[in-house]
Design a protein around this motif. Structure first.
Motif, PDB file in Angstrom:
ATOM      1  N   THR A  68       0.852  -1.183   0.000  1.00  0.00           N
ATOM      2  CA  THR A  68       0.000   0.000   0.000  1.00  0.00           C
ATOM      3  C   THR A  68       0.890   1.235   0.000  1.00  0.00           C
ATOM      4  OG1 THR A  68      -0.103   0.141   2.413  1.00  0.00           O
ATOM      5  CG2 THR A  68      -1.753  -1.228   1.330  1.00  0.00           C
ATOM      6  N   ALA A  95       4.128   4.144   8.262  1.00  0.00           N
ATOM      7  CA  ALA A  95       2.855   3.701   8.841  1.00  0.00           C
ATOM      8  C   ALA A  95       2.415   4.468  10.076  1.00  0.00           C
ATOM      9  CB  ALA A  95       2.942   2.216   9.185  1.00  0.00           C
ATOM     10  N   ASN A 138      -5.453  -4.718  10.906  1.00  0.00           N
ATOM     11  CA  ASN A 138      -6.122  -3.591  10.259  1.00  0.00           C
ATOM     12  C   ASN A 138      -7.631  -3.712  10.405  1.00  0.00           C
ATOM     13  OD1 ASN A 138      -7.590  -2.875   7.463  1.00  0.00           O
ATOM     14  ND2 ASN A 138      -6.032  -1.310   7.911  1.00  0.00           N
ATOM     15  N   ASP A 144      -1.718  -5.352   8.856  1.00  0.00           N
ATOM     16  CA  ASP A 144      -0.827  -4.361   8.257  1.00  0.00           C
ATOM     17  C   ASP A 144       0.563  -4.539   8.854  1.00  0.00           C
ATOM     18  OD1 ASP A 144      -2.784  -3.306   6.712  1.00  0.00           O
ATOM     19  OD2 ASP A 144      -2.891  -1.363   7.716  1.00  0.00           O
ATOM     20  N   LEU A 175       4.660  -0.118   3.617  1.00  0.00           N
ATOM     21  CA  LEU A 175       3.530  -0.698   4.330  1.00  0.00           C
ATOM     22  C   LEU A 175       2.876  -1.750   3.443  1.00  0.00           C
ATOM     23  CD1 LEU A 175       1.684  -0.550   6.846  1.00  0.00           C
ATOM     24  CD2 LEU A 175       0.314   1.138   5.603  1.00  0.00           C
ATOM     25  N   ARG A 177      -0.055  -5.177   3.353  1.00  0.00           N
ATOM     26  CA  ARG A 177      -1.251  -5.715   4.020  1.00  0.00           C
ATOM     27  C   ARG A 177      -1.387  -7.196   3.699  1.00  0.00           C
ATOM     28  NH1 ARG A 177      -5.758  -1.703   3.562  1.00  0.00           N
ATOM     29  NH2 ARG A 177      -4.480  -0.854   5.246  1.00  0.00           N
TER      30      ARG A 177
END
Length: 206
Positions: A68, A95, A138, A144, A175, A177
């Motif tokens: 991300t 983050a 998350n 995350d 970052l 996920r």
């Protein structure tokens, strides 16, 4: 709250877990990371790829990780800080400060557990790089994680390198996920079977 935090050495990575990540989720994340590490070492060792980090990211993507955009832009003042603070600063820039703080805590915790520190340094020496991976839920089923990856000069990978000033050849912090549900449904059992012995040898809970 620190008694609820968790950290573990997974190969050449120091992973940090916020309190909202339970034992089952930690095991899924650790298993996926270890599988990607092992696959990358094999292809790099055989000379099939030249950029191990890019291959590593491809393996993570295959297992359910998606990159991300960083929440904050890169801070050029990081270059003026100490290596240790710059490292934490990059994690925070990717983050948020809570990720850098839990990473600071896990680095301090690692320094107090000599067997874990020795294993982390040994694996980092083998691949001339190390990773710091703070993880947080998350939303249900998704984690995350900041993927901090640093390539090092082999001559600087002595005892305590993480706590000393050093010259970094290449640093990345992004970052990502993790779809833990997808991983468990499609890959969980197969990956655990392939890594049965490795899971016992390469993961050290702090």
């Amino acid at each position: 709250m620190t008694e609820q935090l968790r950290a573990a050495v997974v190969g050449n990575a120091l992973m940090s877990f916020f309190p909202d990540i339970d034992k089952d989720m930690r095991e899924r994340v650790q298993t996926a990371m270890l599988f990607a590490q092992r696959a990358t070492r094999e292809v790099v060792g055989s000379g099939q790829v030249s950029d191990g980090y890019d291959y590593y990211r491809q393996q993570l993507k295959f297992l359910g990780w998606d990159a991300t955009s960083p929440r904050e832009p890169f801070d050029p003042d990081l270059e003026r800080r100490s290596v240790h603070e710059a490292m934490l600063g990059r994690i925070g820039a990717a983050a948020g400060p809570e990720y850098s703080e839990i990473t600071r805590w896990s680095i301090d915790a690692l320094g107090l557990v000599q067997p874990a520190l020795f294993r982390f340094e040994q694996r980092s020496l083998e691949v001339t790089s190390f990773q710091l991976l703070p993880c947080r839920v998350n939303r249900p089923g998704y984690v995350d994680m900041v993927l901090y990856h640093e390539d090092l000069n082999r001559e600087e990978l002595g005892n305590g390198f993480l706590y000393r000033e050093r010259t970094s050849r290449r640093v990345r912090a992004e970052l990502v996920r993790f779809n833990a549900r997808l991983f468990e449904q499609q890959f969980g059992d197969k990956v655990r079977q392939r890594l049965l012995k490795t899971l016992q040898e390469e993961i050290y809970e702090l």
